[in-house]
Design a protein around this motif. Structure first.
Motif, PDB file in Angstrom:
ATOM      1  N   LEU A  55       8.149  11.434 -85.728  1.00 55.52           N
ATOM      2  CA  LEU A  55       7.024  10.900 -84.966  1.00 55.52           C
ATOM      3  C   LEU A  55       5.805  10.716 -85.868  1.00 55.52           C
ATOM      4  N   TRP A  56       5.493  11.772 -86.636  1.00 54.82           N
ATOM      5  CA  TRP A  56       4.326  11.678 -87.521  1.00 54.82           C
ATOM      6  C   TRP A  56       4.490  10.539 -88.517  1.00 54.82           C
ATOM      7  N   VAL A 105      -0.786  26.021 -88.171  1.00 51.31           N
ATOM      8  CA  VAL A 105      -1.787  25.478 -89.092  1.00 51.31           C
ATOM      9  C   VAL A 105      -1.248  24.217 -89.762  1.00 51.31           C
ATOM     10  N   HIS A 106      -0.017  24.329 -90.237  1.00 51.30           N
ATOM     11  CA  HIS A 106       0.626  23.206 -90.905  1.00 51.30           C
ATOM     12  C   HIS A 106       0.602  21.950 -90.031  1.00 51.30           C
ATOM     13  N   ASN A 107       0.997  22.128 -88.779  1.00 55.63           N
ATOM     14  CA  ASN A 107       1.072  20.966 -87.895  1.00 55.63           C
ATOM     15  C   ASN A 107      -0.293  20.446 -87.491  1.00 55.63           C
ATOM     16  N   ILE A 108      -1.251  21.381 -87.409  1.00 52.45           N
ATOM     17  CA  ILE A 108      -2.607  20.918 -87.075  1.00 52.45           C
ATOM     18  C   ILE A 108      -3.153  20.047 -88.202  1.00 52.45           C
ATOM     19  N   VAL A 109      -2.896  20.477 -89.450  1.00 53.96           N
ATOM     20  CA  VAL A 109      -3.360  19.666 -90.590  1.00 53.96           C
ATOM     21  C   VAL A 109      -2.774  18.260 -90.498  1.00 53.96           C
ATOM     22  N   ILE A 110      -1.468  18.202 -90.214  1.00 54.42           N
ATOM     23  CA  ILE A 110      -0.841  16.885 -90.108  1.00 54.42           C
ATOM     24  C   ILE A 110      -1.478  16.069 -88.992  1.00 54.42           C
ATOM     25  N   LYS A 125       8.467  23.152 -91.867  1.00 52.93           N
ATOM     26  CA  LYS A 125       7.526  23.625 -90.856  1.00 52.93           C
ATOM     27  C   LYS A 125       7.026  22.501 -89.951  1.00 52.93           C
ATOM     28  N   THR A 126       7.242  21.275 -90.391  1.00 51.58           N
ATOM     29  CA  THR A 126       6.729  20.160 -89.611  1.00 51.58           C
ATOM     30  C   THR A 126       7.560  19.961 -88.346  1.00 51.58           C
TER      31      THR A 126
END
Lengths: 483, 420, 295
Positions: A269-270, C25-30, A263-264
């Motif tokens: 980048l992160w 949501v997943h990406n916002i958490v990250i 899902k990332t």
């Protein structure tokens, strides 16, 4: 691939030593004139068998050892028992504008150079024994009319079956001079009275037996304060090592899993953003964070502005006009562990990412198809695999955290003042680890004897922990598993 | 066993190399000296050293200047005295530790050098400097270092646009005025250098015993009839005032720059920072008085000096003495003041107009009337810092005499502990 | 067929999971985590561009922006000689890196691929030595160096950083342990010497572990201030490493004039290290974990 010749049980060691001297005895008993002459002239055996290069090397070695002993070693070793008796005295000479000094003793130098000499002597003794045995072996070869290796063959050996000698000589030499001798030296210092009242070169120090350890455990002239401080500092050291190791370990795994999830978006980048925090040298990032959270720092300013400080004050959680993030016990302990998470998790994330990439994909897939929930997959497949691969690293991390000087020193030195009078009386703080305490004892109080005693205790704790952990976690030798 | 043999043989070769690497001193054509001074002093020292070389132009020198803050000189020197600089500057409170470790040359042994080459006697040096500085530089009746400056103390800076001179004279009025102005008064409690000013003011003392331990009577009643408990209570009352801000040792200049303070206790080193923060309101005076029991007490801060010492193990010790003397003579002290606004210990240098007109130095001189020479050993600092921090955080109950007495007793126990 | 069905169901499940809302949501958490991690770094960068030389305690962003701090770093005064420090550290780091990498590989090869009587005792000694706190031996190392006349010299520092590096051989050994034995046996049968195996077979496949060792030993001198401060004790600013120089800027009497320069220096040191890390990330991770993972 367990190797019988490699057993290192105590019995084996003693047997090996016995064999070593037994062979030597045999060589002396049955050796011919030249072999026996090797007892006095180390090059004799080689010279007789026409190995002239070796003969010259051994002769030069012998000359060097004799010269080293007379010109250097004996001066120090002879004073090893007293650590010196002559204090410096001087007369000023107006002509040269210089002082003329007597030949005074320096206890620290005597200790260091004696140790150095003893190590050299030990080495020379081993070489001397081995040399005689070699001469005898050569004699036997000659008597049996077998081929005696030529110079070229000897040289070739050093990239062949004796390649390990070529590889290990320099690294081991480096370790002996820069790690082993210094550690031995400080073990010895723990049995002396080397402190501010006995500092070379002006003053001498001497042996005091176990006195320092008695003081450390609450006896002696210091009263209870050192003993109390020791227990407090030891307690926090262990708590810190536990939390620092496990928060980082699991934090890193969770972050890696989270970033690895399908899902990332833009996982690379992160990951890079997190890695940047590793790249800032710790003394920069930690000193920065310390000022960030200082009593008059930016976080406190913001907290005061948004009313958080007032809220905590009215709730009775703080008695000061600021939030003592890094200046009160409890607060500081929690903050240090949190900041350590900030420092360490990205690093652990990198490792876990690497390990997870190699996670057996087929197992995962089949587990999913069997309808296992994500948590179950994590619990029964991912985690056991991670533990198997990185488990040993956990042990070394724990030991490293016991000795984690940087984080504690940079966050608290000069910023944290203890409010515990008994701790202060022993120059300790609630947030000190044993290593930072001993560092302060040497840097600010020149109390080398106590620092060394504490250092030995740290070693014993680490050794005990490592032994237990390794015996429990890793049964047998893992090195053959993958070959 | 073979591997061990090779390893050890290698080691021996290395040992041989290093024995030969021990240097033999080169001929004495050029006299080499090393000198340590504060970071901020580097430019000045360079000039002074050039002048020194001019004065002794018949000789050729090789003088290297290194950076070592006066406040940390002792730590670096004592780690390895023989490797420390031949001439170094240090703060006066370090003199006992340095002397005890044998790091300082006893100046009287080199009187002949001064007489023959500088044309003065040691008594001239003593006479040229303020009596307080000379007595602080004297240990066991021997002058151990050359006085360099006489301003190492602290006093009160205040913003006179918010606080009147009268209000600045006592803690009660000062704090009330600050509260009215919506600003704070900064003071460093967590340091034995700053918080001892309360105790010394009340007539309580510290002293240095022959064995290097500290004598302290803060848990008793002073000859003035003020007890340590009274002093502590007064400090707790001050610390509890909403306008009071306890500042961490070393965080002072940040706090000054933050603009939250309208008054702060600090020394000449912060003069320019305070001037910037207070602007036209910039003013300085002696520390405010406080009320202990029912008596008004003037604070008595430790009054310190900066010295230039000569390493007892210096190679060219005679020249080192001359250099140290040169760096602290009248001319050099004037130059130091003009460049860095540092208060001279030399009486003639202190008498020049520029010094007399300096606001911060005037406050130091005023403070000097109350200040005392702090005599303490190494075990003084940690316990007193902790005691101050306890007051700052209010962890001692202000109305419980027994608890305060116990805290003082524990403090005294720590300070008087033997040096192990 | 059944398997196929199951796979289909699985896919559907996956699709459901990947609905946009959960992804968001997943990406916002990250993103939130990343921000938390980056706040101090952002503060570092911002502060380094502040025109006020001391520490800013009232606002997050500087009141006035300027590049003066960087300009000052490159125009050295007696306190800050950043270009010189950078050069010193770079040279020390290069030598340390070469020596350490060699030592680590040498020890790792000998302990992993060869069998000789002293092997186990030496390895046990290494474990024991690693358990002692390094801080403790500092004073002894200092006097050892002084005896060699190497204090206040960069050679001394290089020795301190690299001489004992052989002790850190375990990760590389783990890596070598995974190299198939058969490969070496075959080479030996072809008449290849141990040295030949080392150079021709092992080194070519050891890229990850070499990168890992190079990076970690290269970074040491940039990070260490304790040993460097002790060994460079003559107070000669031109000899400092970056770490010592920057650390001294935070001296009580200097911090108010040099804090932002300290931040600028920190940023300048971090940039090359970050780049190194980002480029080499893959190898670094492989090297670090390779020993255990490859099998």
């Amino acid at each position: 691939m367990p190797d019988k010749t490699e057993r290192t049980s105590a019995v084996e060691v003693f047997k090996a030593i016995g064999r070593f001297f037994g062979d030597f005895g045999e060589a002396v008993a049955h050796g011919d004139l030249w072999t026996r002459l090797s007892l006095i002239w180390m090059g004799a055996g080689y010279a007789r068998r026409k190995k002239y290069f070796r003969a010259v090397v051994m002769t030069l070695f012998e000359i060097f050892i004799i010269w080293f002993t007379i010109a250097f070693g004996i001066r120090y070793v002879s004073k090893f028992g007293t650590l010196g008796t002559v204090k410096p005295e001087k007369v000023f000479n107006m002509q040269t504008m210089k002082n003329e000094w007597n030949d005074y003793d320096n206890s620290f130098q005597i200790l260091l150079f004696s140790l150095f000499t003893l190590v050299v002597w030990l080495a020379a003794a081993v070489i001397w024994f081995t040399n005689v045995k070699k001469a005898y072996a050569l004699q036997k070869l000659a008597e049996e009319g077998k081929h005696i290796s030529t110079f070229r063959e000897d040289v070739r050996d050093y990239i062949g079956k004796k390649f390990h000698v070529t590889l290990l000589t320099l690294p081991v030499l480096g370790v002996v001079i820069f790690t082993a001798i210094p550690i031995l030296l400080l073990i010895l210092v723990a049995f002396t009275n080397y402190d501010q009242n006995h500092m070379p070169p002006t003053n001498l120090f001497s042996w005091v037996g176990l006195q320092n350890f008695i003081s450390l455990f609450g006896g002696g002239s210091l009263g209870a304060s050192f003993g109390y401080a020791f227990v407090r500092v030891l307690g926090w050291t262990l708590i810190w090592a536990f939390f620092a190791t496990f928060t980082n370990y699991f934090g890193g795994i969770l972050l890696a899993l989270y970033l690895n999830s399908k899902k990332t978006r833009l996982p690379k980048l992160w990951r890079t953003l997190f890695v940047v925090t590793i790249a800032v040298p710790q003394f920069v990032s930690l000193l920065l964070v310390r000022n960030f959270f200082s009593n008059g720092g930016i976080v406190n300013t913001i907290c005061a502005r948004i009313g958080l400080t007032g809220l905590l004050r009215s709730a009775g959680l703080i008695s000061t006009s600021y939030i003592p993030f890094l200046s009160a016990p409890g607060w500081a302990h929690v903050m240090i562990i949190l900041i350590n998470i900030w420092i360490g998790v990205p690093y652990q994330m990198l490792i876990s990412t690497g390990v997870l990439m190699n996670l057996p994909a087929d197992q995962l897939e089949s587990a999913r198809m069997d309808g296992a929930s994500r948590f179950q997959v994590f619990r029964h497949i991912t985690m056991p695999y991670l533990l198997f691969v990185t488990g040993p690293a956990l042990v070394t991390d724990f030991v490293r955290n016991i000795n984690n000087f940087n984080v504690i020193y940079l966050l608290t030195e000069g910023a944290y003042t203890t409010t515990n009078q008994v701790l202060a009386n022993a120059q300790a703080k609630e947030v000190d680890l044993l290593v930072t305490w001993l560092f302060r004892l040497t840097q600010d109080y020149y109390n080398y004897k106590m620092a060394s005693a504490i250092g030995i205790i740290v070693f014993l704790i680490c050794a005990a922990f490592t032994l237990i952990a390794f015996n429990r976690m890793i049964r047998g030798d893992r090195e053959g598993t993958y070959q | 066993m073979k591997i061990m043999k090779k390893v050890l043989a290698g080691m021996l070769t290395a040992a041989m190399l290093c024995t030969m690497a021990v240097p033999a001193f080169a001929g004495d054509e050029s006299i080499s000296l090393t000198l340590w001074g504060a970071e901020e002093d580097q430019a000045l020292l360079k000039e002074l050293v050039e002048k020194f070389e001019e004065q002794y132009a018949d000789f050729s020198f090789d003088i290297r200047i290194g950076v070592e803050s006066e406040s940390t000189a002792k730590d670096t020197v004592l780690t390895d005295i023989e490797a420390a600089a031949d001439v170094f500057a240090f703060a006066s409170d370090q003199i006992f530790d340095l002397q005890k470790a044998g790091a300082l040359a006893t100046l009287s042994e080199y009187g002949a050098v001064l007489e023959n080459l500088a044309g003065k006697t040691l008594d001239d040096v003593k006479a040229a400097n303020a009596a307080g500085a000379v007595s602080a530089a004297t240990v066991d009746g021997e002058l151990m270092a050359f006085p360099m400056s006489a301003d190492n103390s602290f006093f009160l800076y205040y913003d006179k646009s918010l606080i009147s001179d009268e209000e600045a004279a006592s803690w009660d009025t000062l704090l009330d005025a600050a509260e009215k102005a919506g600003k704070k008064v900064g003071y460093t409690l967590a340091s034995g250098w700053y918080n001892s000013a309360f105790f010394y003011g009340a007539g309580l003392t510290t002293g240095l015993n022959a064995d290097g331990t500290t004598a302290i009577d803060w848990n008793t009643v002073s000859p003035d009839g003020i007890s340590g408990v009274d002093v502590t209570k007064a400090m707790l009352k001050i610390a509890a005032h909403p306008a009071f801000q306890a500042v961490a040792d070393g965080d002072l200049s940040n706090q000054i720059a933050s603009g939250k303070l309208c008054a702060v206790a600090s020394g000449t080193w912060d003069a320019s920072a305070v001037q910037k923060a207070f602007g036209d309101g910039y003013a300085a005076s002696k520390l405010p008085a406080f009320t202990a029991g029912d008596k008004a007490v003037e604070m008595a801060p430790p009054f310190g000096y900066k010295f230039v010492g000569v390493n007892a193990y210096a190679e060219n010790i005679g020249w080192a003495i001359l250099l140290a003397d040169f760096l602290t003579n009248e001319e050099s002290q004037v130059a130091r003041f003009l460049q860095r606004q540092i208060g001279p210990s030399n009486l003639n240098a202190a008498a020049i107009d520029e010094v007399q007109e300096n606001i911060a130095l005037a406050a130091v001189v005023e403070e000097g009337n109350y200040g005392i020479v702090q005599m303490v050993g190494g075990k003084f600092w940690d316990p007193t810092a902790t005691f101050g921090e306890k007051i700052a955080q209010g962890t001692i109950p202000a109305d419980d005499d027994a608890a305060i007495q116990a805290a003082l007793d524990s403090l005294v126990e720590g300070v008087t502990a033997p040096i192990e | 067929m059944k398997e196929k069905e199951a796979r289909e169901i699985h896919k559907v499940k996956k699709l459901k999971e990947n609905r946009t809302s959960t992804i968001a949501v997943h990406n916002i958490v990250i993103a939130v985590l990343a921000v938390i991690w980056l706040i101090p770094i952002i503060w570092l960068v911002c502060t380094s561009f502040s025109s006020y030389p001391g520490m800013n305690t009232s606002t997050f962003f500087p009141a006035e922006w300027s590049t003066a701090n960087y300009a000052k770093l490159f125009h050295p005064d007696t306190v800050a000689q950043f270009p010189q420090w950078f050069k010193n550290t770079f040279i020390i780091a290069c030598f340390t890196c070469v020596i350490s990498t060699l030592f680590v590989l040498m020890v790792a090869y000998a302990t992993s691929m060869m069998r000789f009587p002293m092997r186990k005792p030496l390895m046990n000694m290494a474990v024991i030595l690693n358990l002692f706190p390094g801080m403790l031996s500092m004073i002894a190392i200092y006097f050892t160096l002084k005896f060699f006349n190497l204090t206040n010299s960069h050679i001394g520092l290089i020795l301190v950083y690299s001489a004992s590096s052989g002790l850190g051989y375990l990760i590389a050994k783990g890596f070598f342990d995974t190299v198939p034995r058969a490969l070496c046996e075959a080479a030996k049968l072809d008449g290849c010497s141990e040295a030949g195996i080392f150079f021709r077979i092992i080194l070519p496949v050891s890229k990850p572990i070499i990168v890992y060792t190079v990076i970690s030993s290269f970074l040491g001198p940039w990070m260490d201030f304790v040993f460097a401060k002790m060994i460079l004790n003559a107070g000669i600013s031109e000899k400092y490493t970056v770490a010592v120089g920057l650390y001294k800027m935070l001296d009580r009497s200097l911090i108010n004039n040099y804090f932002t320069q300290f931040c600028a220096g920190g940023v300048l040191v971090s940039i090359p290290i970050s780049i190194l890390f980002v480029i080499m990330q893959k190898f670094y991770v492989e090297g670090m974990t390779g020993g255990a993972v490859k099998g």
